[in-house]
Structures are given as C-alpha cells and as structure tokens.
Design a protein around this motif. Structure first.
Motif, short mmCIF file in Angstrom:
data_model
loop_
_atom_site.label_atom_id
_atom_site.label_comp_id
_atom_site.label_asym_id
_atom_site.label_seq_id
_atom_site.Cartn_x
_atom_site.Cartn_y
_atom_site.Cartn_z
N LEU A 1 0.78 -1.26 -0.04
CA LEU A 1 -0.01 0.04 0.26
C LEU A 1 0.84 1.32 -0.10
N MET A 2 0.40 2.49 -0.43
CA MET A 2 0.76 3.90 -0.67
C MET A 2 -0.28 4.48 -0.59
N PRO A 3 -0.12 6.03 -0.15
CA PRO A 3 -1.04 7.03 -0.30
C PRO A 3 -1.63 7.05 -1.92
N PRO A 4 -2.88 6.99 -1.91
CA PRO A 4 -3.57 7.17 -3.33
C PRO A 4 -3.71 8.37 -3.69
N ILE A 5 -4.43 8.51 -4.83
CA ILE A 5 -4.88 9.70 -5.36
C ILE A 5 -6.32 9.97 -4.94
N ASN A 6 -6.85 10.84 -4.61
CA ASN A 6 -8.22 10.88 -4.59
C ASN A 6 -9.00 11.77 -5.37
N PHE A 7 -9.31 11.26 -6.38
CA PHE A 7 -10.01 12.06 -7.26
C PHE A 7 -11.20 12.60 -6.98
N PHE A 8 -11.59 13.64 -7.28
CA PHE A 8 -12.88 14.63 -7.15
C PHE A 8 -12.80 15.21 -5.63
N SER A 9 -11.74 15.10 -4.99
CA SER A 9 -11.59 15.61 -3.57
C SER A 9 -10.92 16.93 -3.64
N LYS A 10 -11.06 17.89 -2.85
CA LYS A 10 -10.11 19.26 -2.85
C LYS A 10 -9.84 19.22 -1.41
N VAL A 11 -8.43 19.25 -1.09
CA VAL A 11 -8.07 19.48 0.15
C VAL A 11 -7.01 20.65 0.26
N GLU A 12 -6.69 21.52 1.17
CA GLU A 12 -5.77 22.42 0.95
C GLU A 12 -5.39 22.91 2.39
N ALA A 13 -4.21 23.65 2.49
CA ALA A 13 -3.88 23.90 4.01
C ALA A 13 -4.28 25.50 4.16
N ASP A 14 -4.70 25.69 5.18
CA ASP A 14 -5.05 26.98 5.72
C ASP A 14 -4.01 27.79 6.21
N PRO A 15 -3.98 29.11 6.38
CA PRO A 15 -2.92 29.89 6.95
C PRO A 15 -2.15 29.23 8.20
N ALA A 16 -2.61 28.52 8.93
CA ALA A 16 -2.35 28.00 10.32
C ALA A 16 -1.70 26.72 10.03
N GLY A 17 -1.74 26.04 8.80
CA GLY A 17 -1.08 24.90 8.06
C GLY A 17 -2.16 23.51 8.48
N ASN A 18 -3.63 23.90 8.81
CA ASN A 18 -4.45 22.86 8.76
C ASN A 18 -5.08 22.44 7.91
N LEU A 19 -5.25 21.12 7.50
CA LEU A 19 -5.85 20.87 6.17
C LEU A 19 -7.45 21.03 6.17
N VAL A 20 -7.90 21.50 5.21
CA VAL A 20 -9.22 21.81 5.08
C VAL A 20 -9.88 21.22 3.77
N TYR A 21 -11.05 20.48 3.94
CA TYR A 21 -11.69 19.57 2.94
C TYR A 21 -12.87 20.61 2.51
N HIS A 22 -12.90 20.59 1.19
CA HIS A 22 -13.84 21.56 0.56
C HIS A 22 -15.33 20.53 0.26
N LYS A 23 -16.42 20.86 0.76
CA LYS A 23 -17.39 20.02 0.75
C LYS A 23 -17.90 20.21 -0.38
N ASN A 24 -18.28 21.32 -1.33
CA ASN A 24 -18.76 21.40 -2.59
C ASN A 24 -18.09 21.50 -3.66
N HIS A 25 -16.94 20.89 -3.70
CA HIS A 25 -15.90 20.93 -4.68
C HIS A 25 -16.57 19.99 -5.86
N CYS A 26 -17.19 19.02 -5.77
CA CYS A 26 -17.49 18.13 -6.99
C CYS A 26 -19.01 18.10 -7.15
N PRO A 27 -19.42 18.56 -8.20
CA PRO A 27 -20.95 18.62 -8.68
C PRO A 27 -21.18 17.56 -9.46
N LYS A 28 -22.41 17.12 -9.59
CA LYS A 28 -22.78 15.82 -10.32
C LYS A 28 -22.42 15.97 -11.89
#
Length: 239
Positions: free
Chosen positions: A139-166
């Motif tokens: 096993l190794m880290p996968p690609i998560n297609f359709f998901s957006k995760v970025e880092a905020d100014p404090a370095g916390n990872l933030v998941y974008h809930k409305n990134h992927c439309p139908k």
C-alpha cells in the motif's frame, strides 16, 4: 471514440484490473460529492508503483490537475491527467481505515450486516492487491479524485465540501501498462457524519498517439523527463 469497457463503482465497492498503455480512463461522478481512491502499479513489475512524494515534489505541487504526470517510484510517468473539469484533486489525505470508518459512521461488520457493512479504503485495497499476490505492505498513499483538500494559513488541512458537482469528470491516459486499483470510499477528511453514497462511472477508451506537442508532455520540464523515462522503458521492452 468507442468505449472499450465501462463499469459503475458503487459506494463502498472496489475494482482492479490491468490496463494497457495508450488508454483513456475516464471517471465521472454520478452525484455530487464523489471520491474515488486510486492506486496503480506497473503490471509487468508490480514492485514499481505510483509514488505520491515523487509526483508532488518533482512537479512542485500539492495537488493534481490536468497536465501532471502520475509518477512511479522509478521516476516514470505511469499515467497523465489529460482532461479535468475540477482543476484540483487530493493527493495527500490517504484512505480510510477500519478504525476511522467505525468511529465516524458507526460500527458495522460483515457477520452482522452482510454486504451492507461500511467498507474502508484500506480493506478494499488489500482485498484487491491479494488477487495479484500482493499485501498490506504494497500500500501507499492514493490519489483521491474529485476531492479538494488544501492548507489554511495556520497549516491545517481543509476539505472543500462542495468541490465536486454531479457529472464532473476527470480523465487519465495510461503511459505504460498498469495494474489499476480503485476504491469508492470516503475521503478521510470528509466531515460528513453519514457514509457518502456517490457512484462513480469508469470508462476506458482508446487514446490518440502521444507526440512532441502533447500538453502533458510539455507541461513542465520535470514532467517531460518522466515521459522520456517511460518512453525509454517501453522502447527497451519492445512495447
């Protein structure tokens, strides 16, 4: 183009198979909020696999989009992202485990719930890898297609809930013969308290030959070098 093969991966389901080079693999979210975790291996030498750290550091990125090569631990382009309606796909969040799934969505198991139990990404991947004599150590880290995760100014990872439309889609092109492994399981950082139920359609189509003007080949010098490594590998194998 004619579709060679098509399959819908339902929520919690998994799939794996060999895909030869020169194919397009198109993923389409059939509802909003999809996530499909993807691993890939060189099916001529399963010890060579998609490598997240090398893919990111070589191409100076934190996420994936059209143009980027998906590189192996040998510095070769295993596949490239040729079409992309979202412009951001998560490369760092990993996959769900049994512990994460139980704590987040409630305890389920096969003995009690049969095929309705809530599956984890780790379990799905291991189950598919064992079909090729592989195991958890592969096993190794996968690609998560359709998901957006970025880092905020404090370095916390933030998941974008409305990134992927139908009906959003992303398409990769295989640059070498690969063993592709898929798991339709939630992104570990998805904050939903219910198990996401978004089917993803997978279609395989023929790809046009790659030439020197190709967008991905010329995306950046580091990307081109990965392609050149793959071309050399394929040439020496006579494929």
């Amino acid at each position: 183009m004619n579709i060679i093969w098509s399959k819908t991966i339902n929520p919690g389901d998994r799939w794996s198979g060999n895909v030869c080079r020169g194919r397009l693999v198109k993923f389409t979210a059939l509802e909003a909020g999809a996530n499909i975790a993807v691993l890939m291996y060189n099916f001529r030498n399963l010890s060579e696999h998609y490598n997240m750290p090398d893919t990111l550091k070589a191409q100076h990125t934190f996420y994936l989009k059209r143009g980027y090569a998906l590189m192996s631990d040998c510095g070769r382009a295993m596949a490239s992202i040729v079409e992309d309606e979202l412009g951001w796909h998560d490369s760092i969040s990993g996959y769900t485990t049994r512990k994460i799934t139980d704590e987040k969505y409630g305890l389920t198991n096969y003995q009690k719930d049969s095929n309705n139990y809530l599956k984890s990404g780790q379990e799905n991947f291991i189950n598919e890898l064992t079909k090729n004599g592989m195991s958890k150590r592969d096993l190794m880290p996968p690609i998560n297609f359709f998901s957006k995760v970025e880092a905020d100014p404090a370095g916390n990872l933030v998941y974008h809930k409305n990134h992927c439309p139908k009906e959003a889609s992303v398409t990769i092109r295989t640059e070498m013969d690969i063993y592709l492994v898929l798991s339709n399981t939630p992104n570990p950082l998805d904050p939903k308290i219910f198990y996401p139920s978004v089917p993803v359609r997978v279609e395989i189509l023929p790809a046009a030959p790659v030439d020197g003007l190709d967008f991905c080949v010329n995306f950046m010098p580091q990307t081109r070098r990965a392609f050149e490594n793959t071309w050399e590998y394929n040439l020496l194998l006579g494929i």
